[in-house]
Design an enzyme around this catalytic site. Structure first.
Site, short mmCIF file in Angstrom:
data_model
loop_
_atom_site.label_atom_id
_atom_site.label_comp_id
_atom_site.label_asym_id
_atom_site.label_seq_id
_atom_site.Cartn_x
_atom_site.Cartn_y
_atom_site.Cartn_z
N MET A 1 0.83 -1.19 0.00
CA MET A 1 0.00 0.00 0.00
C MET A 1 0.87 1.25 0.00
O MET A 1 1.89 1.30 0.67
CB MET A 1 -0.91 0.03 1.24
CG MET A 1 -2.01 -1.01 1.18
SD MET A 1 -3.26 -0.58 -0.06
CE MET A 1 -4.08 -2.17 -0.23
N CYS A 2 0.45 2.22 -0.72
CA CYS A 2 1.23 3.43 -0.87
C CYS A 2 0.41 4.62 -0.36
O CYS A 2 -0.71 4.45 0.09
CB CYS A 2 1.57 3.64 -2.35
SG CYS A 2 2.20 2.14 -3.15
N ARG A 3 0.97 5.77 -0.43
CA ARG A 3 0.27 7.02 -0.10
C ARG A 3 0.44 7.96 -1.27
O ARG A 3 1.50 8.01 -1.87
CB ARG A 3 0.86 7.68 1.15
CG ARG A 3 0.88 6.84 2.43
CD ARG A 3 -0.48 6.76 3.10
NE ARG A 3 -1.23 5.67 2.54
CZ ARG A 3 -2.49 5.37 2.94
NH1 ARG A 3 -3.10 6.09 3.86
NH2 ARG A 3 -3.13 4.36 2.38
N ASN B 1 -2.77 3.27 -5.81
CA ASN B 1 -2.57 2.61 -4.53
C ASN B 1 -3.53 1.43 -4.51
O ASN B 1 -4.74 1.62 -4.66
CB ASN B 1 -2.87 3.58 -3.38
CG ASN B 1 -2.83 2.90 -2.04
OD1 ASN B 1 -2.19 1.87 -1.88
ND2 ASN B 1 -3.53 3.47 -1.07
#
Lengths: 268, 268, 268, 268
Positions: free
Chosen positions: B1-3, B112
């Site tokens: 998961m990214c931002r 994401n």
């Protein structure tokens, strides 16, 4: 066009061959003599066999001449079978994942050459890689695709035959898509025991490839390095050189089937 | 998961949103609150529109918090429409080519989420990218593949519809291969004029996605940042938020066809 | 030896000068003509003035020719005053902190040349940097030390005089330590308004430095690039070229006091 | 604050300790438990002794958890004495030259802690390094300066005494400059035969440091890792742990002279 070197024999420290000699591979990175692109500054890498069945791998985007980690590794690591490569990018971005050598399980591969028209052929070449091996596709070079496709063609069982079939399939795709540039292939492959060195091109003009005997074993390289330049022998075009773990070496024809028949199928 | 974070409105200096605020994206890189992986240290990137029709792009493997080039760029560049992303690798190596955002012509994309079972599906997902766009495949992430496949599905003409078709095709491949993990998608896309923000998942649990109005325009982000956390609105699941160059914004349903029919075909 | 280029005039896109021209700086990185080391592959950097009083800065260890971020930045950023540099490491490791240009407050600096015997002199050269500026010492090159020492000598007030004093102090340290190699200095400095270009050497053989007028302003470069090679003028040895924000340019003598007197002091 | 681990004993593969255990150093890089900064993502490094008297060295700016080269090296290299470090930058940029461990000749050093007020003291700390060793100053961290200064104080002859003198001299500079933050020091040093582990602070609150015996030898680490957490012993504050090549280990007081007298000298 890139420059590479492979060694097979008694265990030696890697820098014996890679750093110390006059016109060493690392010197060639800055000033190759027998390459269309004299500067090979788009990354470098080494692969080596030690205690584990799978090889160690170090790859980086820095030019070899400025890479302190590479220098330290070559100074420390002793190996009976190792590969080293300096890259001049022809396909694929400058990225660690696009640096040679490539490893899969026990196998190690590096390449100098090109698939003509690769940018247009990429998806079709990728499709030659079996699903089970596709997760190992980390980058976007033609070289890594050739390696994974060859593993799918039986590289683990009969390496030269698998490589012939793989290049045949690629040549076929090139013919189907009307690629006008040739398929050129100077490469080294190892299963951790034997070293295979290939030299072949669809137009009869493969990249240069040399071999020589030193006290400790065999060296294969894109161009001669070290003192006795006359001691180097060219691997003939259309040939595979196999060096056994026993030290026995033999040259054999390496023949790729012309895709004429396949073009005929396409026409049918 | 990214931002990630995207902005659309009057031109502002990028660091106004990215560096200065409390709990900014760069702070989130080290300590995200609404993500399964609190550390997003596997690279970062920004894309921005300036004078050229195509966006500027800066991507690097360093964590955002230690990247002096990123800080200087954000401090200097003023833009009416920009994207920023910090990565926690789920698919694809840590490499610049795998960092978001991705650019193609005038278009910019970041994501994401994940394609469930991607490692086994990779070759099939790649096959959804048309030959003409395949040379733009620089890395190996699912995110870049979604973007290029969507371009092939008409992202330039009707972005939400093309994205629905693309995710439908991917969901279909997942069903055919028996993937057990879901397809989850929070993403931003721009054609240089409009900003599209998507939030959808095959299991109804998409990654978080928020938007808010500030004096200068609209901000979309994985999680709230800045002072007034209560000013942020969640993008509902199954929704696309479109922000026009005029500043008009609208939320619309985003519906991906369940691959049941296709599974039926496969069964037939 | 490195290659560099500086521009001062009407705002232009950086790639107008850096990428597009025949024999551009980025081409020179791979094949310089007037440098002892034809390959300048040990990093690259640009600095530019935009809306902020302090310059933007991008520096990276990759060779300029393979750096996608550099290419994108040059394609997007428009500036009235910018510096660009490609490095061939002579002192200091290959590291981003050792890439040029260097920035401090509003000031930007880059250098081609060397302090003779620098490795033995390093601590003494570092001691010329005032305590207050020492925290800005990020790397270990002679070039950054010259810049910070010159700031300590009054570079903000009277740049050429401060630079003369700085080189005089360094030459003095060289004499005290018995350095046998010369001090060579081709450099560019800006306070955000004016551009100063220096050419001087303790042995009368400074690195090459050229300037020319183009439609939009002035260009200073290590070697001519672009089409009209005959339009370039050499900056004479022992000269500083000053380009005012108004566009006025003047050449003035640049004289560094020989450290004979100081050697006498040492002998006393 | 950083995390580190050192091993001394029978040769083992590095990944035995560094990668495999629960809460390994590489896991700690992402989520340390006993550190003020839980993320140590500003680079990593290993140093190891093999056949050569000087150690091998690998250092990189990537977070340890995403560094494929580090993983391969740890998987391949067997060593009787190795150091590993993950960095959370406190002084010095994120750069390979600022990553630990540091090597000089046969010696290896790594550090967790800080010199209070280092940014203002830097030039004075650098001045503690002798001219002959100054060329080995590659970066700008306080840690590397401590190491080189200690070599100048006789680290090669009597390591603990040299380290006491070095920290005393630094503490003296801190007092002279009125530094208000403490000097904190948890560190490991080796001459290729013995391993020294130090734990001391000017305010009595040094960073954590543990040791334990495993089947093959001794491990020293910033915080316990592996299964049997209760098997770890804390190195007491104000103590140096010495492990001989023979396997003998002893704890001894480590005392740094308070700079009161020196402050008096300064006042005199």
């Amino acid at each position: 066009m890139c420059r590479f070197l492979a060694y097979c024999g008694s265990p030696i420290l890697i820098d014996t061959l890679l750093v110390a000699p006059r016109s060493s591979l690392i010197a060639q990175a800055r000033a190759a003599r027998e390459a269309p692109t004299p500067v090979n500054g788009d990354g470098c890498g080494i692969g080596w066999y030690g205690e584990r069945p799978e090889p160690g791998l170090y790859r980086n985007v820095l030019p070899a001449w400025g890479d302190a980690n590479l220098a330290s590794l070559c100074h420390q690591v002793r190996s009976r079978l190792f590969f080293a490569h300096v890259r001049a990018a022809t396909s694929g971005e400058v990225a660690g994942v696009n640096c040679h050598p490539f490893a899969s399980g026990h196998h190690l591969f590096m390449h100098n050459g090109q698939i003509g028209g690769y940018q247009l052929l990429r998806r079709r070449i990728d499709a030659l890689i079996p699903d089970a091996l596709y997760p190992e596709r980390k980058g976007t070079t033609d070289s890594e695709a050739i390696f994974l496709a060859a593993l799918g063609q039986g590289l683990r069982e009969d390496a030269p035959a698998a490589m012939e079939r793989t290049l045949g399939a690629i040549w076929g795709e090139m013919a189907r898509m009307g690629a006008t540039e040739p398929l050129r292939f100077a490469a080294a492959h190892s299963d951790g025991k034997r070293l295979f060195a290939y030299r072949w091109a669809s137009d009869g003009h493969p990249p240069s490839l040399y071999w020589r005997v030193i006290d400790e074993g065999f060296v294969v390289a894109s161009e001669p390095c070290g003192e006795m330049l006359e001691a180097w022998n060219m691997v003939p075009s259309g040939t595979v050189l196999t060096i056994e773990a026993s030290g026995a070496a033999r040259l054999a024809p390496f023949t790729v089937e012309r895709p004429a028949a396949k073009a005929g199928q396409a026409a049918a």
